[in-house]
Write an enzyme that holds these catalytic residues in place. Structure first.
Site, PDB file in Angstrom:
ATOM      1  N   CYS A   1      59.914 -38.147 112.243  1.00 28.74           N
ATOM      2  CA  CYS A   1      59.758 -39.596 112.383  1.00 28.74           C
ATOM      3  C   CYS A   1      59.373 -39.928 113.815  1.00 28.74           C
ATOM      4  O   CYS A   1      58.753 -40.952 114.072  1.00 28.74           O
ATOM      5  CB  CYS A   1      61.043 -40.294 111.994  1.00 28.74           C
ATOM      6  SG  CYS A   1      62.450 -39.626 112.868  1.00 28.74           S
TER       7      CYS A   1
ATOM      8  N   GLU B   1      67.305 -45.672 108.844  1.00 31.23           N
ATOM      9  CA  GLU B   1      66.382 -45.225 109.894  1.00 31.23           C
ATOM     10  C   GLU B   1      65.101 -44.838 109.166  1.00 31.23           C
ATOM     11  O   GLU B   1      65.132 -43.996 108.268  1.00 31.23           O
ATOM     12  CB  GLU B   1      66.972 -44.055 110.669  1.00 31.23           C
ATOM     13  CG  GLU B   1      68.249 -44.413 111.435  1.00 31.23           C
ATOM     14  CD  GLU B   1      68.078 -45.553 112.435  1.00 31.23           C
ATOM     15  OE1 GLU B   1      66.943 -45.766 112.913  1.00 31.23           O
ATOM     16  OE2 GLU B   1      69.059 -46.241 112.724  1.00 31.23           O
TER      17      GLU B   1
HETATM   18  P1  NAD Z   1      61.002 -40.993 101.393  1.00 30.41           P
HETATM   19  O1  NAD Z   1      61.205 -42.432 101.696  1.00 30.41           O
HETATM   20  O2  NAD Z   1      59.917 -40.608 100.466  1.00 30.41           O
HETATM   21  O3  NAD Z   1      62.338 -40.387 100.748  1.00 30.41           O
HETATM   22  C1  NAD Z   1      63.594 -40.555 101.390  1.00 30.41           C
HETATM   23  C2  NAD Z   1      64.665 -40.535 100.322  1.00 30.41           C
HETATM   24  O4  NAD Z   1      64.503 -41.686  99.485  1.00 30.41           O
HETATM   25  C3  NAD Z   1      64.585 -39.315  99.402  1.00 30.41           C
HETATM   26  O5  NAD Z   1      65.903 -38.888  99.096  1.00 30.41           O
HETATM   27  C4  NAD Z   1      63.891 -39.869  98.183  1.00 30.41           C
HETATM   28  O6  NAD Z   1      64.189 -39.175  96.986  1.00 30.41           O
HETATM   29  C5  NAD Z   1      64.446 -41.280  98.127  1.00 30.41           C
HETATM   30  N1  NAD Z   1      63.590 -42.187  97.371  1.00 30.41           N
HETATM   31  C6  NAD Z   1      62.256 -42.129  97.226  1.00 30.41           C
HETATM   32  N2  NAD Z   1      61.841 -43.136  96.431  1.00 30.41           N
HETATM   33  C7  NAD Z   1      62.928 -43.834  96.090  1.00 30.41           C
HETATM   34  C8  NAD Z   1      63.153 -44.990  95.302  1.00 30.41           C
HETATM   35  N3  NAD Z   1      62.161 -45.626  94.718  1.00 30.41           N
HETATM   36  N4  NAD Z   1      64.408 -45.436  95.176  1.00 30.41           N
HETATM   37  C9  NAD Z   1      65.423 -44.809  95.792  1.00 30.41           C
HETATM   38  N5  NAD Z   1      65.286 -43.707  96.545  1.00 30.41           N
HETATM   39  C10 NAD Z   1      64.049 -43.232  96.691  1.00 30.41           C
HETATM   40  O7  NAD Z   1      60.877 -40.236 102.797  1.00 30.41           O
HETATM   41  P2  NAD Z   1      60.599 -38.691 103.087  1.00 30.41           P
HETATM   42  O8  NAD Z   1      59.188 -38.395 102.747  1.00 30.41           O
HETATM   43  O9  NAD Z   1      61.679 -37.841 102.524  1.00 30.41           O
HETATM   44  O10 NAD Z   1      60.791 -38.677 104.671  1.00 30.41           O
HETATM   45  C11 NAD Z   1      59.784 -39.096 105.537  1.00 30.41           C
HETATM   46  C12 NAD Z   1      60.025 -40.499 106.024  1.00 30.41           C
HETATM   47  O11 NAD Z   1      61.308 -40.573 106.624  1.00 30.41           O
HETATM   48  C13 NAD Z   1      59.041 -40.904 107.107  1.00 30.41           C
HETATM   49  O12 NAD Z   1      58.670 -42.239 106.914  1.00 30.41           O
HETATM   50  C14 NAD Z   1      59.858 -40.738 108.381  1.00 30.41           C
HETATM   51  O13 NAD Z   1      59.402 -41.516 109.463  1.00 30.41           O
HETATM   52  C15 NAD Z   1      61.211 -41.141 107.926  1.00 30.41           C
HETATM   53  N6  NAD Z   1      62.262 -40.584 108.775  1.00 30.41           N
HETATM   54  C16 NAD Z   1      62.857 -41.416 109.674  1.00 30.41           C
HETATM   55  C17 NAD Z   1      63.829 -40.927 110.534  1.00 30.41           C
HETATM   56  C18 NAD Z   1      64.492 -41.830 111.549  1.00 30.41           C
HETATM   57  O14 NAD Z   1      65.510 -41.441 112.105  1.00 30.41           O
HETATM   58  N7  NAD Z   1      63.946 -43.011 111.813  1.00 30.41           N
HETATM   59  C19 NAD Z   1      64.191 -39.586 110.460  1.00 30.41           C
HETATM   60  C20 NAD Z   1      63.575 -38.773 109.513  1.00 30.41           C
HETATM   61  C21 NAD Z   1      62.616 -39.292 108.670  1.00 30.41           C
END
Ligand code: NAD
Length: 542
Positions: free
Chosen positions: A326, A292
């Protein structure tokens, strides 16, 4: 134990108001005070054993640079591989438990969270992720309780799906947990999402490697401890904060990788999917990929919309939790006739929103999560202030002197393709495009085609045919569609959550659809009196 087991009835967890004079408020204030005065030392937990790597990072409070909440230890590839080993051993035992025995762990976790753990998880979320008491309550307490209680209910509905049997045979479905481990990767913005991503595959019998967000360590660790206290056996969920790329590389190149349960940005999910595609030949089974991701969520108002309802939806939908949902409303389309009426009250209400430390319960907005987010959001504001295609209607200021504070900001975009109408900013910024009243159909077309996402959206109209037209024209523009309501605040089991297009695989968190991804059914046919002669009657001479 024998018997056809029925699970307890489920109802949504009531939301505490934290109004002055309530005991919940007193308890929460005490927890905030206690946690603010302690320095946490958060380890990894692998196979039930705490591990301190010595590679430490500090736990920041986004709203207060001077508040030291402690440290957490970061893991890498070696720790991820150890955790995967642990899931293998633990899973063998855990998957053999009757499902209702596994369910007891999650029902107990829900009950513990509804009672003694509630102020702990709420305070950790308020301090570590900068949420108001109410925003923490609907996330860390209510949503996570609901994920666990309703998760058990949805599991029961899945296990109930059994095939027909003809005479002389008995056909059954055995809902096997995935053969391998699930890699759960959680975002910073919702405590409940971390508990859901790691917890629900475990409920279905899987072993989990959980990599929480570095920006939500306090609440993620307490979520792990909650599950531990509820009786989750060691090694079923392994808590491995650390270097995202290293941990991911170890997980996604492992032959036993069986599922990804991800929530976060579209960019990261797509990079993980690419790695899985590259490694596909090396896995024992085809992994389930559930992600998501981002959104560019809209509110579209028809000339028949109620202006007060619209204004309130914009303020709550765009600015609660600093727009870091999100589902947050981040673009709106308002007809000229309504804009003339609402511009001033909307700007005044937005400029009057109280902002500051979440421990001061009078505040409606707090700080954004970190310096990276702060600079990114400030960049959008600066460019809007300087652009001939945009105008700042409210807010537009920011300061990082005490914490990462950005005033709730309204940008009026003079063109519907202006950058802040299209990009996910993930901060307290909403962009509004004002359209001519007679351009409703064209505006719906613009709403549908402006962004690659398809997460949430809302239509405001009192004219029923306009609602119908929007529902139809925007059918794929949002996986969660709201009529005369803000596009945030989905409740487990009431509004199953998720979007399509670039917003994710739409496996609907908070529903049985999601849980189905963590099982691989086996069909069992048993013949009671098997055939003993290979010949069929048609083969006889006469
Ligand atoms: P992010 O993508 O920066 O991080 C999410 C996770 O991925 C974290 O645990 C992070 O450490 C990990 N991550 C980051 N870079 C990585 C890599 N290169 N390889 C593997 N893992 C990696 O997101 P965020 O800033 O924590 O959250 C915000 C984002 O999440 C927004 O885009 C938001 O829309 C989305 N979000 C979506 C939903 C949904 O249900 N659609 C819900 C909540 C948040």
């Amino acid at each position: 134990m024998s018997g056809t087991i029925r699970i307890p009835a489920t109802a949504p967890e009531p939301v505490n108001s934290y109004a002055p004079g309530t005991s919940a408020r007193t308890e929460l204030k005490a927890a905030l005070k206690e946690m603010s005065g302690q320095r946490a030392d958060i380890p990894l937990v692998i196979g039930g054993q705490e591990l301190r790597t010595g590679d430490v990072r500090s736990i920041a409070a986004p709203h207060d640079h001077g508040l030291d909440l402690g440290v957490w230890h970061a893991g890498g590839a070696a720790e991820a591989l150890r955790a995967i080993e642990e899931t293998r051993d633990a899973r063998r035992e855990w998957a053999s438990w009757r499902w209702e025995e596994r369910a007891t762990v999650f029902l107990k976790a829900a009950e513990l969270l509804a009672t003694k753990w509630r102020p702990v998880l709420n305070a950790a979320t308020m301090l570590g992720q900068s949420k108001t008491a109410f925003q923490a309550e609907i996330d860390a307490a209510c949503e996570l309780i609901d994920f666990y209680r309703w998760g058990v209910h949805f599991a029961e509905t899945i296990y109930d799906q059994q095939p027909e049997s003809g005479r002389g045979e008995w056909n059954r479905l055995d809902f096997r947990p995935l053969e391998g481990f699930v890699y759960a990767v959680s975002p910073f913005n919702f405590t409940a999402i971390g508990g859901n991503l790691a917890g629900l595959p475990a409920l279905m019998g899987c072993g989990v490697l959980w990599k929480p967000s570095s920006n939500a360590l306090l609440s993620s660790y307490f979520t792990y401890k909650l599950l531990e206290e509820a009786g989750l056996p060691p090694g079923v969920v392994n808590f491995v904060p650390g270097h995202p790329a290293e941990i991911t590389q170890a997980a996604l190149s492992h032959p036993e990788f069986a599922g990804l349960h991800f929530t976060g940005s579209t960019e990261v999910f797509q990079s993980l999917w690419t790695t899985v595609g590259r490694e596909i030949g090396s896995y024992r089974s085809y992994p389930r990929l559930v992600g998501e991701t981002g959104g560019k969520d809209f509110i579209v108002a028809h000339p028949s919309a109620d202006p007060d309802a619209l204004r309130t939806a914009i303020v709550r939908g765009a600015f609660e939790y600093q727009g870091q949902k999100c589902s947050a409303a981040s673009r709106a389309y308002v007809p000229e006739s309504i804009w003339r009426e609402m511009r001033e009250p909307l700007a005044a209400e937005t400029d009057g929103l109280p902002m500051g430390d979440p421990a001061d319960f009078r505040n409606f907005v707090n700080a954004v999560i970190d310096g990276h987010a702060f600079r990114k959001i400030a960049g959008y504001i600066d460019r809007a202030a300087a652009s001939p295609d945009a105008e700042i209607v409210a807010g537009g200021t920011y300061s990082d002197s005490d914490g990462w504070f950005i005033r709730p900001t309204i940008v009026r975009a003079k063109t519907p393709a202006y950058e802040s109408m299209c990009d996910e900013i993930f901060g307290p910024v909403i962009s509004i495009y004002v359209y001519p009243d007679d351009a409703w159909a064209e505006t719906l077309e613009i709403v549908d085609s402006t962004s690659p996402y398809g997460l949430t959206g809302a239509v405001f109209a009192q004219d029923r045919s306009a609602v119908r037209e929007a529902m139809d024209r925007l059918r794929y523009a949002a996986g969660n569609f709201y009529v005369n309501d803000k596009p945030t605040g989905a409740v487990v089991a009431h509004q199953p959550f998720g979007g399509g297009r670039a917003s994710g695989t739409n496996d609907k968190a908070g529903s049985a659809f999601n849980l189905l991804r963590w099982v691989t059914p086996r069909t069992i046919k048993e013949s009671f009196v098997p055939a003993v002669d290979y010949r069929y009657p048609f083969m006889a001479e006469r």
